[in-house]
Motif scaffolding. Structure first.
Motif, PDB file in Angstrom:
ATOM      1  N   MET A  98       0.813  -1.217   0.000  1.00  0.00           N
ATOM      2  CA  MET A  98       0.000   0.000   0.000  1.00  0.00           C
ATOM      3  C   MET A  98       0.846   1.266   0.000  1.00  0.00           C
ATOM      4  N   PHE A  99       2.080   1.181   0.493  1.00  0.00           N
ATOM      5  CA  PHE A  99       2.973   2.337   0.563  1.00  0.00           C
ATOM      6  C   PHE A  99       4.334   1.969  -0.017  1.00  0.00           C
ATOM      7  N   TYR A 100       4.988   2.969  -0.586  1.00  0.00           N
ATOM      8  CA  TYR A 100       6.347   2.786  -1.094  1.00  0.00           C
ATOM      9  C   TYR A 100       7.346   3.299  -0.064  1.00  0.00           C
ATOM     10  N   VAL A 101       8.413   2.555   0.151  1.00  0.00           N
ATOM     11  CA  VAL A 101       9.573   3.050   0.889  1.00  0.00           C
ATOM     12  C   VAL A 101      10.817   2.691   0.076  1.00  0.00           C
ATOM     13  N   PRO A 102      11.874   3.492   0.169  1.00  0.00           N
ATOM     14  CA  PRO A 102      13.068   3.254  -0.651  1.00  0.00           C
ATOM     15  C   PRO A 102      13.990   2.194  -0.050  1.00  0.00           C
ATOM     16  N   ALA A 103      13.411   1.056   0.321  1.00  0.00           N
ATOM     17  CA  ALA A 103      14.199  -0.068   0.839  1.00  0.00           C
ATOM     18  C   ALA A 103      14.679  -0.930  -0.321  1.00  0.00           C
ATOM     19  N   GLU A 104      15.783  -1.611  -0.118  1.00  0.00           N
ATOM     20  CA  GLU A 104      16.266  -2.536  -1.141  1.00  0.00           C
ATOM     21  C   GLU A 104      15.304  -3.702  -1.321  1.00  0.00           C
ATOM     22  N   ASN A 105      14.674  -4.094  -0.220  1.00  0.00           N
ATOM     23  CA  ASN A 105      13.705  -5.189  -0.239  1.00  0.00           C
ATOM     24  C   ASN A 105      12.622  -4.807   0.757  1.00  0.00           C
ATOM     25  N   ARG A 106      11.422  -4.533   0.281  1.00  0.00           N
ATOM     26  CA  ARG A 106      10.378  -4.042   1.182  1.00  0.00           C
ATOM     27  C   ARG A 106       9.931  -5.095   2.188  1.00  0.00           C
ATOM     28  N   ALA A 107      10.260  -6.357   1.972  1.00  0.00           N
ATOM     29  CA  ALA A 107       9.997  -7.370   2.986  1.00  0.00           C
ATOM     30  C   ALA A 107      10.926  -7.191   4.184  1.00  0.00           C
ATOM     31  N   LYS A 108      12.043  -6.486   3.947  1.00  0.00           N
ATOM     32  CA  LYS A 108      12.955  -6.079   5.020  1.00  0.00           C
ATOM     33  C   LYS A 108      12.847  -4.567   5.095  1.00  0.00           C
ATOM     34  N   PHE A 109      12.045  -4.092   6.016  1.00  0.00           N
ATOM     35  CA  PHE A 109      11.533  -2.728   5.973  1.00  0.00           C
ATOM     36  C   PHE A 109      12.494  -1.728   6.623  1.00  0.00           C
ATOM     37  N   TRP A 110      13.782  -1.860   6.333  1.00  0.00           N
ATOM     38  CA  TRP A 110      14.729  -0.867   6.830  1.00  0.00           C
ATOM     39  C   TRP A 110      15.309  -0.106   5.641  1.00  0.00           C
ATOM     40  N   TYR A 111      15.563   1.183   5.851  1.00  0.00           N
ATOM     41  CA  TYR A 111      16.069   2.019   4.764  1.00  0.00           C
ATOM     42  C   TYR A 111      16.608   3.324   5.323  1.00  0.00           C
ATOM     43  N   SER A 112      17.301   4.059   4.484  1.00  0.00           N
ATOM     44  CA  SER A 112      17.766   5.405   4.839  1.00  0.00           C
ATOM     45  C   SER A 112      17.191   6.385   3.838  1.00  0.00           C
ATOM     46  N   THR A 113      17.053   7.624   4.266  1.00  0.00           N
ATOM     47  CA  THR A 113      16.620   8.671   3.352  1.00  0.00           C
ATOM     48  C   THR A 113      17.194  10.000   3.826  1.00  0.00           C
ATOM     49  N   ASP A 114      17.552  10.827   2.877  1.00  0.00           N
ATOM     50  CA  ASP A 114      18.125  12.147   3.163  1.00  0.00           C
ATOM     51  C   ASP A 114      17.103  13.222   2.863  1.00  0.00           C
ATOM     52  N   TYR A 115      17.070  14.226   3.720  1.00  0.00           N
ATOM     53  CA  TYR A 115      16.248  15.401   3.443  1.00  0.00           C
ATOM     54  C   TYR A 115      17.049  16.630   3.846  1.00  0.00           C
ATOM     55  N   GLY A 116      17.666  17.263   2.858  1.00  0.00           N
ATOM     56  CA  GLY A 116      18.445  18.468   3.125  1.00  0.00           C
ATOM     57  C   GLY A 116      19.573  18.214   4.106  1.00  0.00           C
ATOM     58  N   MET A 117      19.502  18.844   5.264  1.00  0.00           N
ATOM     59  CA  MET A 117      20.536  18.727   6.292  1.00  0.00           C
ATOM     60  C   MET A 117      20.329  17.524   7.204  1.00  0.00           C
ATOM     61  N   PHE A 118      19.317  16.705   6.937  1.00  0.00           N
ATOM     62  CA  PHE A 118      19.003  15.542   7.770  1.00  0.00           C
ATOM     63  C   PHE A 118      19.409  14.240   7.078  1.00  0.00           C
ATOM     64  N   ARG A 119      19.905  13.299   7.861  1.00  0.00           N
ATOM     65  CA  ARG A 119      20.002  11.902   7.454  1.00  0.00           C
ATOM     66  C   ARG A 119      19.124  11.097   8.424  1.00  0.00           C
ATOM     67  N   PHE A 120      18.197  10.302   7.866  1.00  0.00           N
ATOM     68  CA  PHE A 120      17.316   9.455   8.657  1.00  0.00           C
ATOM     69  C   PHE A 120      17.683   7.999   8.408  1.00  0.00           C
ATOM     70  N   CYS A 121      17.908   7.253   9.480  1.00  0.00           N
ATOM     71  CA  CYS A 121      18.136   5.816   9.418  1.00  0.00           C
ATOM     72  C   CYS A 121      16.931   5.138  10.063  1.00  0.00           C
ATOM     73  N   ILE A 122      16.148   4.430   9.268  1.00  0.00           N
ATOM     74  CA  ILE A 122      14.891   3.838   9.732  1.00  0.00           C
ATOM     75  C   ILE A 122      15.085   2.340   9.894  1.00  0.00           C
ATOM     76  N   ALA A 123      14.929   1.859  11.121  1.00  0.00           N
ATOM     77  CA  ALA A 123      15.101   0.445  11.422  1.00  0.00           C
ATOM     78  C   ALA A 123      13.753  -0.274  11.368  1.00  0.00           C
ATOM     79  N   ASP A 124      13.820  -1.593  11.259  1.00  0.00           N
ATOM     80  CA  ASP A 124      12.636  -2.451  11.263  1.00  0.00           C
ATOM     81  C   ASP A 124      12.713  -3.326  12.512  1.00  0.00           C
TER      82      ASP A 124
END
Length: 625
Positions: free
Chosen positions: A409-435
């Motif tokens: 239902m939603f897109y995330v920039p993970a290498e494999n969405r079955a493993k729902f961890w990914y990183s994303t940059d927004y300007g001066m921020f780096r976000f590391c999202i764990a599963d």
């Protein structure tokens, strides 16, 4: 196919009545095994005990019969109903598809002939709601809100309460003018900083139409980008109720990729389907602002929360006293949307818990937000957990969804969405999202991802390093964590705290615990900075935040007072980060009830403060160095 919804026909044809009775009893019986999945309110309806008791003098009428004539995807309908023997626990169930008779049931396996499995209602309300004279005259009216969910609707009046429902009357059917229309766009950052994705739902498969996004700079030349299409079937579900009575056809989920965006430029877009007969089907027009270049020095506004769920504007009961803060959180974000650049919803998204209709309703609720700014997700226990499916926890919190709904239902920039961890940059921020529904401990694949995400950021360009996860891997004063003596998810920070310290993570934010809490900058249970609101220079540790008060029922704090807990709030709310530049960050906690700030702090520092060594953050030096 049986037509259950013409009351006059039913009353004059008792043979059909008996067939419907048989089909309903079998269908409702399938819910018996699904009623134990905890807090999903739809599971409180004991439809396994339902009987058909159609009453000739009872009726339910709904108007208008056709919705969305001018393209609306959400509309209000009016119900009028009457019953000769009213009871305080009479209730109205909304069914979609409208025909919930035996002819729509499917066999669980080829050795058992249908009918066997049908569907639960998508919402319900008590008949005496806003009808003070209902008990005396048996008459009532309701206004209910419906969204376009790719099928028709009917409304059934039951007596006997939720525990012993008796079907008394069924309404005429109702339908949207184009139930297949493209609806509920949700933006997400792509895998590159200058890529935006847009995901939406429709009733058009690839054998009927070609999906695409028409987009371009506001007022400029528009282009078309093709969209990919996904769907899934009942066999993709891992158990009941998602596989049985909670199942509802998800339609088709499309994702378009808008690439090579100019930073900060305003774009417009709309969703399209080209039918094979040459006809075009269009959505409304929307707009978004492209993300800033990584490291760009400009004000940037981030909103983060967990565990919001969904609620109903019409007061229907499936979420009353369950996710009371959800609409307030949504309302505050919509009102402040001009000052929000990106949203992170860190797990426990809509608490469908195997009742798939709720995902459509959630995407409709957040559409005013997700159609304009990226709406990024983390996976929670109510999306993923199911025994024997590879989740780190063997509970049944997903209601049999086992991650399939959130991954599609939603897109995330993970290498494999079955493993729902990914990183994303927004300007001066780096976000590391764990599963947190997969193992994160040292030596595990996800641990390696987390370290790479933290280690690979250029802190001169992106000084604000944020760690996000659903379960509390850091610190929480939740009563159940305190009872365990850990004040964290078991094994939560034991492996990760050395990474947070080594790579100088500024803030770690979690959901799962339905309240708000902030710690001091901390490492190994010790506060590393005595300041509480104006941090200057090196933090020497990581500030841990619980922001799980997005909307679901609140969680209690322990009475134990810890030195590291600076601020607690037993209320619904969300947090907002504002980076003014590379040296100044504002953190705010806002209540969902009024949008006002109830806790805040600032971090002010230079690049050399990030480089400065603290305990366990730099390699050992030698005399030669």
């Amino acid at each position: 196919m049986f037509n259950l919804f013409n009351i006059e026909e039913i009353l004059c044809d008792m043979r059909r009545f008996r067939l419907i009775l048989l089909g309903l009893l079998l269908a409702f019986g399938a819910l018996e095994g699904a009623s134990s999945y905890g807090e999903q309110p739809l599971s409180r309806i004991a439809v396994d005990r339902a009987v058909v008791a159609l009453e000739g003098r009872a009726f339910v009428k709904v108007s208008p019969s056709v919705l969305g004539l001018t393209g609306q995807t959400t509309e209000w309908v009016k119900l009028e109903y009457s019953v000769p023997n009213p009871s305080i626990d009479d209730w109205i169930g909304v069914f979609s598809p409208a025909n919930f008779s035996a002819s729509t049931c499917f066999a669980d396996n080829r050795m058992v002939a249908p009918p066997l499995l049908c569907t639960a209602p998508i919402k319900y309300q008590y008949a005496n709601y806003s009808n003070p004279k209902y008990m005396s005259n048996g008459k009532g009216q309701l206004k209910l809100q419906l969204i376009n969910q790719r099928s028709d609707f009917s409304f059934a009046l039951f007596s006997g309460g939720l525990s012993n429902p008796k079907l008394v009357a069924v309404s005429n059917t109702l339908v949207f003018a184009n139930p297949n229309a493209p609806v509920y766009p949700r933006l997400a950052q792509g895998k590159a900083w200058n890529e935006m994705t847009v995901t939406w739902t429709s009733g058009y498969g690839i054998d009927e139409a070609e999906p695409f996004v028409e987009w371009g700079p506001q007022g400029g030349e528009q282009r078309r980008s093709p969209a990919g299409t996904l769907t899934f079937d009942r066999n993709s579900m891992c158990g009941a109720p998602a596989r049985t009575v909670g199942w509802r056809d998800p339609g088709f989920i499309h994702t378009g990729f808008l690439m090579e965006l100019w930073p900060n430029l305003l774009y417009t877009y709309k969703l399209g389907h080209k039918l094979f007969n040459g006809t075009y089907i269009w959505s409304s027009s929307y707009q978004f602002r492209a993300s800033p270049y990584p490291g760009q020095n400009s004000p940037q506004h981030i909103v983060i929360f967990g565990d919001m769920g969904k609620d109903e504007a019409d007061g229907s009961n499936e979420y009353n006293n369950f996710q009371r803060g959800s609409l307030n959180t949504t309302k505050q974000l919509i009102e402040d949307l001009e000052n929000i650049d990106i949203v992170f919803h860190i797990g426990d998204i809509c608490y469908a818990n195997g009742y798939l209709s709720q995902w459509d309703q959630f995407t409709a609720q957040i559409e005013p937000i997700a159609s304009r700014v990226p709406y990024m997700l983390a996976s929670g226990n109510h999306e993923r957990d199911w025994p024997g499916t590879g989740s780190f926890y063997g509970n049944m919190d997903s209601g049999g969804e086992c991650g399939v709904l959130v991954q599609n239902m939603f897109y995330v920039p993970a290498e494999n969405r079955a493993k729902f961890w990914y990183s994303t940059d927004y300007g001066m921020f780096r976000f590391c999202i764990a599963d947190t529904e997969h193992d994160w401990r040292e030596g595990i694949e996800q641990y390696q991802f987390i370290e790479h995400c933290l280690a690979s950021v250029d802190r001169q360009k992106q000084p604000w390093l944020i760690f996000l996860a659903h379960r509390v891997l850091g610190y929480s004063s939740a009563d159940w964590y305190a009872a365990e003596g850990s004040f964290e998810e078991p094994m939560g920070r034991e492996s990760l705290q050395k990474l947070w310290q080594k790579y100088k993570v500024d803030i770690a934010i979690y959901g799962h615990v339905h309240n708000y809490e902030r710690t001091c900058p901390i490492y190994q249970n010790i506060c590393t900075n005595e300041e509480k609101h104006e941090y200057k220079g090196t933090l020497n540790g990581t500030i841990h935040i619980v922001a799980g008060g997005g909307g679901a029922s609140l969680a209690d704090f322990t009475t134990i007072q810890t030195k590291w807990s600076i601020f607690k709030d037993h209320d619904f709310g969300f947090v907002k980060l504002t980076a003014f530049d590379h040296s100044n960050l504002l953190f705010e906690y806002k209540k969902s009830s009024d949008g006002k700030v109830y806790d805040s702090f600032r971090i002010s520092r230079d690049y050399r403060d990030i480089l400065a060594c603290t305990i366990d953050s730099c390699p050992s030096t030698t005399l030669a160095s």
